[in-house]
Design a protein around this motif. Structure first.
Motif, PDB file in Angstrom:
ATOM      1  N   VAL A  87      41.908  34.490  24.394  1.00  0.00           N
ATOM      2  CA  VAL A  87      43.233  34.785  23.948  1.00  0.00           C
ATOM      3  C   VAL A  87      43.503  36.429  24.345  1.00  0.00           C
ATOM      4  O   VAL A  87      44.663  36.832  25.065  1.00  0.00           O
ATOM      5  CB  VAL A  87      43.486  34.433  22.535  1.00  0.00           C
ATOM      6  N   VAL A  88      42.713  37.223  23.976  1.00  0.00           N
ATOM      7  CA  VAL A  88      42.789  38.402  24.221  1.00  0.00           C
ATOM      8  C   VAL A  88      43.007  38.807  25.688  1.00  0.00           C
ATOM      9  O   VAL A  88      43.803  39.808  26.073  1.00  0.00           O
ATOM     10  CB  VAL A  88      41.740  39.288  23.572  1.00  0.00           C
ATOM     11  N   LYS A  89      42.164  38.059  26.283  1.00  0.00           N
ATOM     12  CA  LYS A  89      41.977  38.339  28.126  1.00  0.00           C
ATOM     13  C   LYS A  89      43.441  38.177  28.640  1.00  0.00           C
ATOM     14  O   LYS A  89      44.016  39.054  29.409  1.00  0.00           O
ATOM     15  CB  LYS A  89      41.020  37.445  28.810  1.00  0.00           C
ATOM     16  N   ARG A  90      44.105  37.080  28.049  1.00  0.00           N
ATOM     17  CA  ARG A  90      45.498  36.958  28.559  1.00  0.00           C
ATOM     18  C   ARG A  90      46.566  37.877  27.936  1.00  0.00           C
ATOM     19  O   ARG A  90      47.442  38.152  28.711  1.00  0.00           O
ATOM     20  CB  ARG A  90      45.839  35.535  28.185  1.00  0.00           C
ATOM     21  N   ILE A  91      46.464  38.341  26.833  1.00  0.00           N
ATOM     22  CA  ILE A  91      47.330  39.360  26.240  1.00  0.00           C
ATOM     23  C   ILE A  91      47.063  40.592  27.185  1.00  0.00           C
ATOM     24  O   ILE A  91      48.230  41.404  27.606  1.00  0.00           O
ATOM     25  CB  ILE A  91      47.191  39.500  24.776  1.00  0.00           C
ATOM     26  N   VAL A  92      45.830  41.189  27.267  1.00  0.00           N
ATOM     27  CA  VAL A  92      45.544  42.320  27.885  1.00  0.00           C
ATOM     28  C   VAL A  92      46.049  42.397  29.291  1.00  0.00           C
ATOM     29  O   VAL A  92      46.526  43.385  29.883  1.00  0.00           O
ATOM     30  CB  VAL A  92      44.179  42.836  27.374  1.00  0.00           C
ATOM     31  N   ALA A  93      45.372  41.410  30.055  1.00  0.00           N
ATOM     32  CA  ALA A  93      45.828  41.255  31.336  1.00  0.00           C
ATOM     33  C   ALA A  93      45.048  42.368  32.211  1.00  0.00           C
ATOM     34  O   ALA A  93      45.929  42.995  32.962  1.00  0.00           O
ATOM     35  CB  ALA A  93      47.249  40.813  31.696  1.00  0.00           C
ATOM     36  N   GLU A  94      43.773  42.689  32.039  1.00  0.00           N
ATOM     37  CA  GLU A  94      43.377  43.788  32.783  1.00  0.00           C
ATOM     38  C   GLU A  94      42.777  43.397  34.095  1.00  0.00           C
ATOM     39  O   GLU A  94      42.000  42.419  34.110  1.00  0.00           O
ATOM     40  CB  GLU A  94      42.289  44.415  31.864  1.00  0.00           C
ATOM     41  N   VAL A  95      43.345  43.953  35.060  1.00  0.00           N
ATOM     42  CA  VAL A  95      42.833  43.575  36.532  1.00  0.00           C
ATOM     43  C   VAL A  95      41.230  43.970  36.617  1.00  0.00           C
ATOM     44  O   VAL A  95      40.825  44.610  36.119  1.00  0.00           O
ATOM     45  CB  VAL A  95      43.723  44.112  37.645  1.00  0.00           C
ATOM     46  N   ARG A  96      40.405  42.974  37.595  1.00  0.00           N
ATOM     47  CA  ARG A  96      39.174  43.078  37.770  1.00  0.00           C
ATOM     48  C   ARG A  96      39.061  44.489  38.434  1.00  0.00           C
ATOM     49  O   ARG A  96      39.811  44.774  39.357  1.00  0.00           O
ATOM     50  CB  ARG A  96      38.800  41.786  38.433  1.00  0.00           C
ATOM     51  N   PRO A  97      37.801  45.131  38.204  1.00  0.00           N
ATOM     52  CA  PRO A  97      37.469  46.500  38.825  1.00  0.00           C
ATOM     53  C   PRO A  97      37.214  46.005  40.355  1.00  0.00           C
ATOM     54  O   PRO A  97      37.443  47.095  41.121  1.00  0.00           O
ATOM     55  CB  PRO A  97      36.288  46.738  38.109  1.00  0.00           C
ATOM     56  N   CYS A  98      36.958  45.041  40.792  1.00  0.00           N
ATOM     57  CA  CYS A  98      36.891  44.745  42.258  1.00  0.00           C
ATOM     58  C   CYS A  98      38.091  44.665  42.997  1.00  0.00           C
ATOM     59  O   CYS A  98      38.222  44.816  44.087  1.00  0.00           O
ATOM     60  CB  CYS A  98      36.109  43.157  42.387  1.00  0.00           C
ATOM     61  N   ARG A  99      39.363  44.841  42.104  1.00  0.00           N
ATOM     62  CA  ARG A  99      40.508  44.887  42.738  1.00  0.00           C
ATOM     63  C   ARG A  99      41.148  46.120  42.678  1.00  0.00           C
ATOM     64  O   ARG A  99      41.800  46.690  43.521  1.00  0.00           O
ATOM     65  CB  ARG A  99      41.526  43.608  42.133  1.00  0.00           C
ATOM     66  N   SER A 100      40.841  46.775  41.194  1.00  0.00           N
ATOM     67  CA  SER A 100      41.477  48.188  40.951  1.00  0.00           C
ATOM     68  C   SER A 100      40.541  49.086  41.660  1.00  0.00           C
ATOM     69  O   SER A 100      41.130  50.228  41.796  1.00  0.00           O
ATOM     70  CB  SER A 100      41.551  48.299  39.569  1.00  0.00           C
ATOM     71  N   MET A 101      39.395  48.743  41.985  1.00  0.00           N
ATOM     72  CA  MET A 101      38.539  49.933  42.555  1.00  0.00           C
ATOM     73  C   MET A 101      37.818  49.165  43.850  1.00  0.00           C
ATOM     74  O   MET A 101      36.622  48.924  44.026  1.00  0.00           O
ATOM     75  CB  MET A 101      37.305  50.336  41.752  1.00  0.00           C
ATOM     76  N   PRO A 102      38.612  48.822  44.928  1.00  0.00           N
ATOM     77  CA  PRO A 102      38.233  48.295  45.931  1.00  0.00           C
ATOM     78  C   PRO A 102      37.031  48.639  46.967  1.00  0.00           C
ATOM     79  O   PRO A 102      36.535  47.983  47.640  1.00  0.00           O
ATOM     80  CB  PRO A 102      39.510  47.899  47.045  1.00  0.00           C
ATOM     81  N   HIS A 103      36.822  50.167  46.775  1.00  0.00           N
ATOM     82  CA  HIS A 103      35.909  50.644  47.612  1.00  0.00           C
ATOM     83  C   HIS A 103      34.446  50.730  46.801  1.00  0.00           C
ATOM     84  O   HIS A 103      33.655  51.233  47.338  1.00  0.00           O
ATOM     85  CB  HIS A 103      36.390  52.032  47.870  1.00  0.00           C
ATOM     86  N   ALA A 104      34.418  50.240  45.427  1.00  0.00           N
ATOM     87  CA  ALA A 104      33.089  50.152  44.697  1.00  0.00           C
ATOM     88  C   ALA A 104      32.370  49.191  45.319  1.00  0.00           C
ATOM     89  O   ALA A 104      32.783  48.274  45.967  1.00  0.00           O
ATOM     90  CB  ALA A 104      33.518  49.965  43.350  1.00  0.00           C
ATOM     91  N   TYR A 105      30.972  49.224  45.217  1.00  0.00           N
ATOM     92  CA  TYR A 105      30.151  48.379  45.668  1.00  0.00           C
ATOM     93  C   TYR A 105      29.892  47.138  44.722  1.00  0.00           C
ATOM     94  O   TYR A 105      29.811  47.309  43.496  1.00  0.00           O
ATOM     95  CB  TYR A 105      28.521  48.891  45.820  1.00  0.00           C
TER      96      TYR A 105
END
Length: 216
Positions: A87-105
């Protein structure tokens, strides 16, 4: 709404502890020999917590009705905490780091844009298991805590979550699972006691049944 639009609307958590996330994933880049073991563990390591709960149930058969109530409640407490996290995940809706930091390993595959990051579902299960076992068996809870730390670290190591996703999972899961266990111990113990004298007795207690003849 398209997947791209969904990702754009999601909250970007990289500004919270993105640098710490990068430090962990840089470590993953420098330890390629550890990538596969960590990826296997992060996806299948939750089975350890199931084993610990089964062990708790087995021991509870010799410890009385209250212990058995806590043992039976453990998976319920974990599922309740996981549902709350979703439920909290849907409310916060935080994008995954693999998308917000695409240059990360990133070791693990990047989930769909609608599969949000905060809090970590895997870490929620791990932390909830620690709390659910705490009232039942402190030794099992301590073992679960060690594996929960490893699970949480692995979620960051493979690039699936930020550190605050893991920490948030613990903050949410620990009290939820503990409260469920406390409530069950108070309200469900009489029911378990009644069931332990019926057909389910072999599953609920290891004590031999007292027959009328042996009671004389």
């Amino acid at each position: 709404m398209t997947a791209a639009a969904t990702a754009q609307l999601a909250f970007d958590g990289s500004g919270i502890d993105g640098s710490l996330f990068s430090s962990v994933t840089d470590f993953a880049r420098a330890t390629p020999w550890l990538n596969t073991p960590m990826e296997v563990w992060t996806n299948f390591g939750l089975g350890v917590f199931a084993i610990l709960m089964i062990t708790g149930w087995w021991h509870a058969r010799r410890r009385g009705t209250r212990a058995m109530t806590l043992a039976l409640t453990a998976p319920v407490a974990v599922l309740t905490a996981f549902a709350a996290a979703e439920v909290v995940k849907r409310i916060v809706a935080e994008v995954r780091p693999c998308r917000s930091m695409p240059h990360a390993y990133v070791v693990d595959a990047c989930p769909a844009p609608s599969d949000y990051a905060f809090p970590s579902g895997h870490s929620t299960v791990a932390a909830a298991s620690v709390a659910a076992l705490f009232l039942l068996d402190r030794r099992l809870s301590a073992i679960a805590a060690v594996f929960a730390v490893v699970e949480g670290f692995s979620r960051v190591y493979v690039g699936a979550h930020y550190p605050h996703d893991v920490l948030g999972s613990a903050v949410l899961a620990l009290p939820v699972a503990l409260l469920v266990s406390l409530a069950a111990r108070r309200w469900a113990t009489p029911l378990v006691g009644t069931l332990s004298h019926g057909a389910l007795r072999p599953l609920l207690t290891a004590e031999p049944a007292v027959t009328a003849r042996s009671a004389r």
